[in-house]
Design an enzyme around this catalytic site. Structure first.
Site, PDB file in Angstrom:
ATOM      1  N   LYS A 208       0.825  -1.211   0.000  1.00  0.00           N
ATOM      2  CA  LYS A 208       0.000   0.000   0.000  1.00  0.00           C
ATOM      3  C   LYS A 208       0.861   1.263   0.000  1.00  0.00           C
ATOM      4  CE  LYS A 208      -4.347  -1.988   1.174  1.00  0.00           C
ATOM      5  NZ  LYS A 208      -5.356  -2.349   2.142  1.00  0.00           N
ATOM      6  N   ARG A 244      -3.063 -10.379   4.513  1.00  0.00           N
ATOM      7  CA  ARG A 244      -3.383 -10.439   3.082  1.00  0.00           C
ATOM      8  C   ARG A 244      -2.214  -9.829   2.320  1.00  0.00           C
ATOM      9  NH1 ARG A 244      -5.318  -7.019  -0.751  1.00  0.00           N
ATOM     10  NH2 ARG A 244      -6.813  -7.831  -2.276  1.00  0.00           N
TER      11      ARG A 244
HETATM   12  N1  PMM Z   1      -7.117  -4.135   0.517  1.00  0.00           N
HETATM   13  C1  PMM Z   1      -7.357  -4.159  -0.800  1.00  0.00           C
HETATM   14  C2  PMM Z   1      -8.281  -5.075  -1.351  1.00  0.00           C
HETATM   15  N2  PMM Z   1      -8.920  -5.949  -0.568  1.00  0.00           N
HETATM   16  N3  PMM Z   1      -9.332  -6.851   1.568  1.00  0.00           N
HETATM   17  C3  PMM Z   1      -9.137  -6.840   2.883  1.00  0.00           C
HETATM   18  N4  PMM Z   1      -9.789  -7.716   3.684  1.00  0.00           N
HETATM   19  N5  PMM Z   1      -8.254  -5.968   3.477  1.00  0.00           N
HETATM   20  C4  PMM Z   1      -7.567  -5.055   2.749  1.00  0.00           C
HETATM   21  O1  PMM Z   1      -6.798  -4.279   3.339  1.00  0.00           O
HETATM   22  C5  PMM Z   1      -7.776  -5.021   1.331  1.00  0.00           C
HETATM   23  C6  PMM Z   1      -8.687  -5.951   0.774  1.00  0.00           C
HETATM   24  C7  PMM Z   1      -6.640  -3.200  -1.705  1.00  0.00           C
HETATM   25  O2  PMM Z   1      -5.402  -3.663  -2.111  1.00  0.00           O
HETATM   26  P1  PMM Z   1      -5.061  -4.368  -3.574  1.00  0.00           P
HETATM   27  O3  PMM Z   1      -5.642  -3.460  -4.629  1.00  0.00           O
HETATM   28  O4  PMM Z   1      -3.599  -4.463  -3.600  1.00  0.00           O
HETATM   29  O5  PMM Z   1      -5.699  -5.700  -3.599  1.00  0.00           O
END
Ligand code: PMM
Length: 266
Positions: A208, A244
């Site tokens: 992030k 994650r």
């Molecule tokens: N962040 C993203 C997408 N999905 N799900 C959960 N549970 N927690 C998060 O912090 C989260 C998520 C955004 O990140 P990406 O675009 O790299 O997937």
């Protein structure tokens, strides 16, 4: 052991994997690789949530994620569905997904909690204040750690009222969602406050933007995997349920360090 959730964004516009996994075969191959590297489950998403991202029609989201979930289920790979749409969640669970991962914590789609209650799957409930297009304007807190805990508690209560069983809930502070870098660090530094909710905690810090601030301006996105792995270790040490991440290899090693640290054996 802390659960490793490997990220599989099947989108052309995700900020961190840049649309490399658009085709079903490439997406499945990447999920298999992440699993071999030690991911316990694969989080499949068909709609980007990066700041400013446009919404994707449900049909398009389904077209992206369902064929991938079907193939992963057939291979015995466990999945979560990263979606804010109840319709997508229903179809994904019918195709074998075990968890709904709703970054809006049930707020974007009024049908979501009813679907989760009916489907009897796991539900990952994130802190959220609004869609990507306007979330940066919503990043105002007294104390982010306590405010996020309180807002999560209200949303958890709504889920329970709708019939979602408490044993199926996992809470997530939604790092970067209506939060600036200071808010993210405050939340991470006080994970004990989130743990007061009494539910398993999931942390999604991987790659992030706030991690980019620790690195040279021209550092590639993969350089964020080192601070991500350090966060995985610190979060695991404080007892979170799962992390994650995009890069499973570095987090696997980080978690092995925590395990050795705690048990004195490896
Ligand atoms: N962040 C993203 C997408 N999905 N799900 C959960 N549970 N927690 C998060 O912090 C989260 C998520 C955004 O990140 P990406 O675009 O790299 O997937």
């Amino acid at each position: 052991m802390t659960v490793i959730m490997g990220v599989l964004n099947v989108t052309p516009d995700s900020f961190s994997d840049g649309g490399r996994f658009e085709s079903v075969d490439a997406a499945v191959a990447h999920a298999v690789e992440l699993t071999e590297q030690g991911a316990d489950l694969i989080d499949v998403g068909g709609e980007s949530t990066r700041p400013g991202a446009p919404r994707v029609p449900v049909e398009q989201e389904l077209g992206r994620v369902l064929p991938v979930i079907e193939q992963l289920t057939a291979r015995g790979i466990r999945t979560s569905i990263d979606t804010m749409n109840a319709q997508t969640a229903r179809a994904a669970v019918a195709a074998g997904t075990e968890w709904i991962n709703d970054v809006s914590g049930g707020q974007a789609d009024p049908e979501m909690f009813a679907a989760a209650a009916e489907l009897e799957c796991g539900f990952m409930l994130s802190h959220w204040r609004g869609h990507s297009a306007d979330m940066n304007a919503l990043a105002h807190y007294g104390d982010a750690a306590f405010d996020v805990r309180d807002e999560l508690r209200r949303q958890v209560d709504k889920a329970l009222d709708a019939g979602v069983h408490g044993s199926r809930l996992i809470v997530d502070p939604g790092l970067g969602f209506a939060k600036d870098h200071g808010h993210n660090w405050r939340i991470l530094g006080r994970l004990d406050v989130l743990e007061e909710l009494g539910y398993p905690v999931l942390i999604g810090a991987s790659r992030k933007r706030f991690l980019g601030r620790l690195l040279p301006d021209d550092a590639p996105i993969q350089a964020r995997d080192l601070p991500t792995a350090v966060i995985s270790a610190l979060a695991a040490h404080s007892g979170v349920w799962g992390v994650r991440v995009h890069d499973v290899v570095s987090t696997r090693v980080a978690l092995a360090v925590v395990d050795a640290w705690k048990t004195g054996a490896r």
